[in-house]
Motif scaffolding. Structure first.
Motif, PDB file in Angstrom:
ATOM      1  N   PHE A  93      70.695  57.392  22.591  1.00  0.00           N
ATOM      2  CA  PHE A  93      69.817  56.777  23.583  1.00  0.00           C
ATOM      3  C   PHE A  93      68.643  57.711  23.801  1.00  0.00           C
ATOM      4  CE2 PHE A  93      68.212  55.754  27.806  1.00  0.00           C
ATOM      5  CZ  PHE A  93      68.201  54.368  27.779  1.00  0.00           C
ATOM      6  N   THR A  94      67.466  57.146  23.893  1.00  0.00           N
ATOM      7  CA  THR A  94      66.283  57.884  24.330  1.00  0.00           C
ATOM      8  C   THR A  94      65.741  57.168  25.546  1.00  0.00           C
ATOM      9  OG1 THR A  94      65.752  58.665  22.094  1.00  0.00           O
ATOM     10  CG2 THR A  94      63.962  58.681  23.702  1.00  0.00           C
ATOM     11  N   GLY A  95      65.645  57.903  26.640  1.00  0.00           N
ATOM     12  CA  GLY A  95      65.138  57.337  27.882  1.00  0.00           C
ATOM     13  C   GLY A  95      63.735  57.829  28.163  1.00  0.00           C
ATOM     14  N   ILE A  96      62.889  56.921  28.632  1.00  0.00           N
ATOM     15  CA  ILE A  96      61.510  57.242  28.976  1.00  0.00           C
ATOM     16  C   ILE A  96      61.354  57.102  30.488  1.00  0.00           C
ATOM     17  CG2 ILE A  96      59.076  56.641  28.628  1.00  0.00           C
ATOM     18  CD1 ILE A  96      60.362  57.576  26.053  1.00  0.00           C
ATOM     19  N   ALA A 139      72.092  66.573  25.348  1.00  0.00           N
ATOM     20  CA  ALA A 139      70.823  65.962  25.735  1.00  0.00           C
ATOM     21  C   ALA A 139      69.735  67.024  25.817  1.00  0.00           C
ATOM     22  CB  ALA A 139      70.962  65.256  27.082  1.00  0.00           C
ATOM     23  N   SER A 140      68.506  66.575  25.647  1.00  0.00           N
ATOM     24  CA  SER A 140      67.331  67.417  25.841  1.00  0.00           C
ATOM     25  C   SER A 140      66.349  66.631  26.682  1.00  0.00           C
ATOM     26  CB  SER A 140      66.687  67.775  24.496  1.00  0.00           C
ATOM     27  OG  SER A 140      67.568  68.531  23.698  1.00  0.00           O
ATOM     28  N   TYR A 141      65.592  67.337  27.508  1.00  0.00           N
ATOM     29  CA  TYR A 141      64.701  66.710  28.477  1.00  0.00           C
ATOM     30  C   TYR A 141      63.297  67.288  28.353  1.00  0.00           C
ATOM     31  CZ  TYR A 141      69.364  65.963  30.290  1.00  0.00           C
ATOM     32  OH  TYR A 141      70.694  65.649  30.391  1.00  0.00           O
ATOM     33  N   TYR A 183      64.138  61.798  27.681  1.00  0.00           N
ATOM     34  CA  TYR A 183      65.309  62.561  27.261  1.00  0.00           C
ATOM     35  C   TYR A 183      65.904  61.894  26.034  1.00  0.00           C
ATOM     36  CZ  TYR A 183      68.809  59.299  29.278  1.00  0.00           C
ATOM     37  OH  TYR A 183      69.603  58.215  29.568  1.00  0.00           O
ATOM     38  N   ILE A 184      66.585  62.725  25.252  1.00  0.00           N
ATOM     39  CA  ILE A 184      67.357  62.224  24.115  1.00  0.00           C
ATOM     40  C   ILE A 184      68.820  62.537  24.385  1.00  0.00           C
ATOM     41  CG2 ILE A 184      65.465  62.403  22.448  1.00  0.00           C
ATOM     42  CD1 ILE A 184      66.839  65.009  21.407  1.00  0.00           C
ATOM     43  N   LEU A 185      69.698  61.626  23.967  1.00  0.00           N
ATOM     44  CA  LEU A 185      71.139  61.773  24.149  1.00  0.00           C
ATOM     45  C   LEU A 185      71.795  61.443  22.818  1.00  0.00           C
ATOM     46  CD1 LEU A 185      73.430  62.117  26.365  1.00  0.00           C
ATOM     47  CD2 LEU A 185      73.448  59.619  26.446  1.00  0.00           C
ATOM     48  N   HIS A 186      72.709  62.289  22.394  1.00  0.00           N
ATOM     49  CA  HIS A 186      73.360  62.102  21.099  1.00  0.00           C
ATOM     50  C   HIS A 186      74.661  62.900  21.062  1.00  0.00           C
ATOM     51  CE1 HIS A 186      71.897  66.143  20.130  1.00  0.00           C
ATOM     52  NE2 HIS A 186      70.804  65.754  20.761  1.00  0.00           N
ATOM     53  N   PRO A 187      75.535  62.621  20.089  1.00  0.00           N
ATOM     54  CA  PRO A 187      76.757  63.429  19.974  1.00  0.00           C
ATOM     55  C   PRO A 187      76.413  64.897  19.750  1.00  0.00           C
ATOM     56  CG  PRO A 187      76.908  61.474  18.594  1.00  0.00           C
ATOM     57  CD  PRO A 187      75.483  61.556  19.080  1.00  0.00           C
ATOM     58  N   ALA A 214      74.857  59.192  33.545  1.00  0.00           N
ATOM     59  CA  ALA A 214      75.363  57.821  33.635  1.00  0.00           C
ATOM     60  C   ALA A 214      75.369  57.141  32.277  1.00  0.00           C
ATOM     61  CB  ALA A 214      74.519  57.010  34.623  1.00  0.00           C
ATOM     62  N   LYS A 215      74.324  57.339  31.481  1.00  0.00           N
ATOM     63  CA  LYS A 215      74.234  56.707  30.165  1.00  0.00           C
ATOM     64  C   LYS A 215      75.285  57.290  29.218  1.00  0.00           C
ATOM     65  CE  LYS A 215      71.844  53.933  29.007  1.00  0.00           C
ATOM     66  NZ  LYS A 215      72.045  52.458  28.867  1.00  0.00           N
ATOM     67  N   GLY A 216      75.497  58.584  29.275  1.00  0.00           N
ATOM     68  CA  GLY A 216      76.526  59.198  28.437  1.00  0.00           C
ATOM     69  C   GLY A 216      77.888  58.611  28.720  1.00  0.00           C
ATOM     70  N   LYS A 217      78.211  58.484  29.991  1.00  0.00           N
ATOM     71  CA  LYS A 217      79.489  57.886  30.386  1.00  0.00           C
ATOM     72  C   LYS A 217      79.562  56.435  29.910  1.00  0.00           C
ATOM     73  CE  LYS A 217      82.567  57.627  34.325  1.00  0.00           C
ATOM     74  NZ  LYS A 217      82.789  58.008  35.719  1.00  0.00           N
TER      75      LYS A 217
END
Length: 161
Positions: A50-53, A80-82, A64-68, A103-106
């Motif tokens: 997921f990438t959130g803007i 994640a990185s922000y 942010y980026i979210l990944h394994p 929240a998105k990770g969960k």
């Protein structure tokens, strides 16, 4: 200020790349050293879990980026990185991004959020992660190469989701 977080789409590529690349250029927080072209940025942001803007009205203020964090038996841990746009820092956007990523990770089925390399000079991040209940895992001496050639310590963190 009314910040909302949206899922990355190609319409955000240029702004997201500019925000990301500024952090890379500063050379004090991200491990990456390469500047992303818009084409490379779109591929990079699209490949994340997921990438959130963070939107401040109609303008991206951060992302942010979210990944394994790993694979297989450790694939339930995410990373994640922000990045927050320079003129939007110190306005609480980082906290909004971190909270959204938790929240998105969960939601995506991850059980732990881990940060591998929080640089000891990144006082804002250290304060925020403590405030949000992350646990420090210790210090890795000289684990981060600063842009000026010095090595700084890093402090991995985690939070059970």
């Amino acid at each position: 200020m009314n910040i909302t977080v949206k899922q990355y789409g190609p319409e955000y590529t240029h702004d997201a790349a500019c925000i990301w690349n500024k952090i890379v250029e500063e050379g004090t927080a991200f491990p990456q050293m390469e500047i992303l072209s818009d084409e490379a940025a779109h591929k990079f942001f699209s490949e994340q879990s997921f990438t959130g803007i963070a939107m401040d009205g109609e303008k991206p203020a951060g992302l942010y980026i979210l990944h394994p964090n790993n694979v297989g038996r450790c694939g339930h841990i995410c990373n994640a990185s922000y990045a927050v746009r320079g003129d939007s820092r110190r306005k609480g956007i980082g906290e909004i991004l971190v909270a959204h990523s938790i929240a998105k990770g969960k939601e995506l089925g991850f059980r732990i959020l881990q940060f591998n390399a929080v640089v000891t000079t990144n006082k804002a991040a250290l304060y925020l992660y403590e405030k949000l209940g992350f646990t420090k895992l210790g210090t890795i001496p000289g684990g981060f190469l600063m842009k000026d050639g010095r090595y700084e310590d890093i402090i991995p963190h985690y939070k059970v989701l």
